[in-house]
Design a protein around this motif. Structure first.
Motif, PDB file in Angstrom:
ATOM      1  N   LEU A 221      42.941  32.505  40.489  1.00  0.00           N
ATOM      2  CA  LEU A 221      43.189  33.564  41.292  1.00  0.00           C
ATOM      3  C   LEU A 221      42.340  33.410  42.599  1.00  0.00           C
ATOM      4  O   LEU A 221      41.164  33.049  42.292  1.00  0.00           O
ATOM      5  CB  LEU A 221      42.775  34.929  40.815  1.00  0.00           C
ATOM      6  N   MET A 222      42.860  33.486  43.617  1.00  0.00           N
ATOM      7  CA  MET A 222      42.004  33.254  45.154  1.00  0.00           C
ATOM      8  C   MET A 222      42.720  34.241  46.120  1.00  0.00           C
ATOM      9  O   MET A 222      43.709  34.629  46.032  1.00  0.00           O
ATOM     10  CB  MET A 222      42.148  32.160  45.320  1.00  0.00           C
ATOM     11  N   THR A 243      52.251  33.336  42.076  1.00  0.00           N
ATOM     12  CA  THR A 243      52.355  34.448  42.597  1.00  0.00           C
ATOM     13  C   THR A 243      51.764  34.764  43.792  1.00  0.00           C
ATOM     14  O   THR A 243      50.254  34.767  43.771  1.00  0.00           O
ATOM     15  CB  THR A 243      52.107  35.585  41.382  1.00  0.00           C
ATOM     16  N   ILE A 244      52.171  35.404  44.716  1.00  0.00           N
ATOM     17  CA  ILE A 244      51.625  35.770  46.019  1.00  0.00           C
ATOM     18  C   ILE A 244      51.624  37.159  46.188  1.00  0.00           C
ATOM     19  O   ILE A 244      52.819  37.700  46.174  1.00  0.00           O
ATOM     20  CB  ILE A 244      52.148  34.916  47.176  1.00  0.00           C
ATOM     21  N   SER A 245      50.474  37.921  46.467  1.00  0.00           N
ATOM     22  CA  SER A 245      50.551  39.437  46.743  1.00  0.00           C
ATOM     23  C   SER A 245      49.711  39.862  47.997  1.00  0.00           C
ATOM     24  O   SER A 245      48.723  39.191  48.230  1.00  0.00           O
ATOM     25  CB  SER A 245      49.941  40.061  45.412  1.00  0.00           C
ATOM     26  N   ILE A 279      37.510  32.333  44.766  1.00  0.00           N
ATOM     27  CA  ILE A 279      38.282  31.781  43.729  1.00  0.00           C
ATOM     28  C   ILE A 279      37.722  31.985  42.353  1.00  0.00           C
ATOM     29  O   ILE A 279      36.332  31.953  41.917  1.00  0.00           O
ATOM     30  CB  ILE A 279      38.134  30.252  43.911  1.00  0.00           C
ATOM     31  N   VAL A 280      38.788  32.571  41.562  1.00  0.00           N
ATOM     32  CA  VAL A 280      38.346  32.697  40.161  1.00  0.00           C
ATOM     33  C   VAL A 280      39.370  31.982  39.005  1.00  0.00           C
ATOM     34  O   VAL A 280      40.260  32.171  39.028  1.00  0.00           O
ATOM     35  CB  VAL A 280      38.376  34.374  39.755  1.00  0.00           C
ATOM     36  N   GLU A 281      38.410  31.377  38.176  1.00  0.00           N
ATOM     37  CA  GLU A 281      39.124  30.658  36.833  1.00  0.00           C
ATOM     38  C   GLU A 281      38.847  31.464  35.740  1.00  0.00           C
ATOM     39  O   GLU A 281      37.848  32.012  35.345  1.00  0.00           O
ATOM     40  CB  GLU A 281      38.464  29.240  36.821  1.00  0.00           C
ATOM     41  N   TYR A 282      40.049  31.749  35.006  1.00  0.00           N
ATOM     42  CA  TYR A 282      40.041  32.712  33.902  1.00  0.00           C
ATOM     43  C   TYR A 282      40.761  31.863  32.559  1.00  0.00           C
ATOM     44  O   TYR A 282      41.869  31.403  32.865  1.00  0.00           O
ATOM     45  CB  TYR A 282      40.520  34.008  34.197  1.00  0.00           C
TER      46      TYR A 282
END
Length: 289
Positions: A221-222, A243-245, A279-282
């Motif tokens: 997520l970024m 997915t683009i929000s 930037i989040v890696e989960y």
């Protein structure tokens, strides 16, 4: 009503319990107890050796269980295959039962083993395989440590392998593959016809397959400025359809995608250079398709 579910004891045990954990079921085992606890009141678990699982499911002692396709075929069990789950003791792939002989032996083909002794746990399957090749040989049941039997106790073996490392360590050469196998969720025929049990098994299948789909993958997520979006999307692997929000600030969007975990370490620095921020890696437990 409860679903009686067999969990394979032995080499598949830890991998199976870990897969169920990822699917949302916590199974707790004890070295002195063959009835593991599970945090689902509709399921009753029992530890059974994979070699025997298909027989107990066929006979109705268990409603369902997890075992290898190899043991279903070995026992010629009449069961319903609910799901193919591609995982094994050491890896997430299929295993092979192979015909192998000492590297120093003259045996190069299955035909060379006419009249010879072959040791294996998979006796019936090996006998059917030899018959399909028109080869008569003496097939002996092996209680374990099969790799060390040639050349003194047997001329060749049929043994399961994931990587071939144990065969190579014992100076054995693979002649042919007898059978490819993978873990299966199987059900008793009558249990599969029962509406409640079938629905329960289909739910378990959905969650287990979701956990399998998530193996080796992570979410990313970024936040990205609109002006940098094309550059960021150009770095992400093709066909991932992120997915683009829209964020509260019209100039920014959030990009959310799923990637192979091994690729992320190379992609994150490039995303940062392209303008991605926060930037989040989960981790992922399940991907339900």
């Amino acid at each position: 009503m409860k679903l009686k579910l067999g969990i394979p004891k032995g080499s598949l045990e830890n991998a199976t319990i870990d897969l169920f954990r990822r699917a949302g079921f916590n199974i707790t085992t004890s070295s002195r107890n063959y009835y593991p606890a599970i945090d689902d009141p509709e399921i009753e678990c029992m530890l059974i050796r994979a070699q025997e699982m298909a027989r107990y499911v066929e006979d109705g002692v268990l409603d369902a269980g997890l075992t290898g396709r190899d043991w279903v075929e070995e026992n010629e069990a009449k069961v319903e295959t609910v799901a193919d789950l591609i995982y094994a003791k050491q890896s997430f792939g299929k295993v092979r039962w192979v015909l192998a002989a000492p590297e120093a032996s003259p045996f190069k083909t299955v035909e060379d083993l006419r009249g010879k002794i072959i040791a294996t746990e998979l006796v019936s399957t090996t006998e059917r395989y030899l018959a399909s090749k028109g080869v008569k040989a003496r097939v002996e049941f092996s209680w374990g440590a099969t790799e060390v039997k040639p050349p003194d106790l047997a001329d060749a073996i049929v043994e399961v392998t994931e990587t071939g490392s144990s065969l190579r360590a014992n100076k054995l050469r693979i002649i042919e593959t007898v059978l490819e196998s993978n873990t299966q969720l199987i059900a008793n025929v009558d249990s599969w016809r029962d509406e409640w049990k079938r629905r329960k098994l289909e739910d378990i299948k959905l969650l287990l397959e979701g956990a399998m789909n998530a193996l080796g993958k992570v979410g990313l997520l970024m936040n990205v400025k609109r002006e940098d979006l094309a550059a960021v999307l150009g770095i992400l692997p093709a066909l991932k359809n992120p997915t683009i929000s829209q964020l509260s600030d019209d100039a920014w969007v959030a990009v959310n995608t799923i990637l192979e975990e091994l690729t992320v370490r190379n992609i994150i620095p490039r995303l940062k250079d392209a303008g991605a921020q926060g930037i989040v890696e989960y981790p992922l437990n399940k991907i339900v398709m």
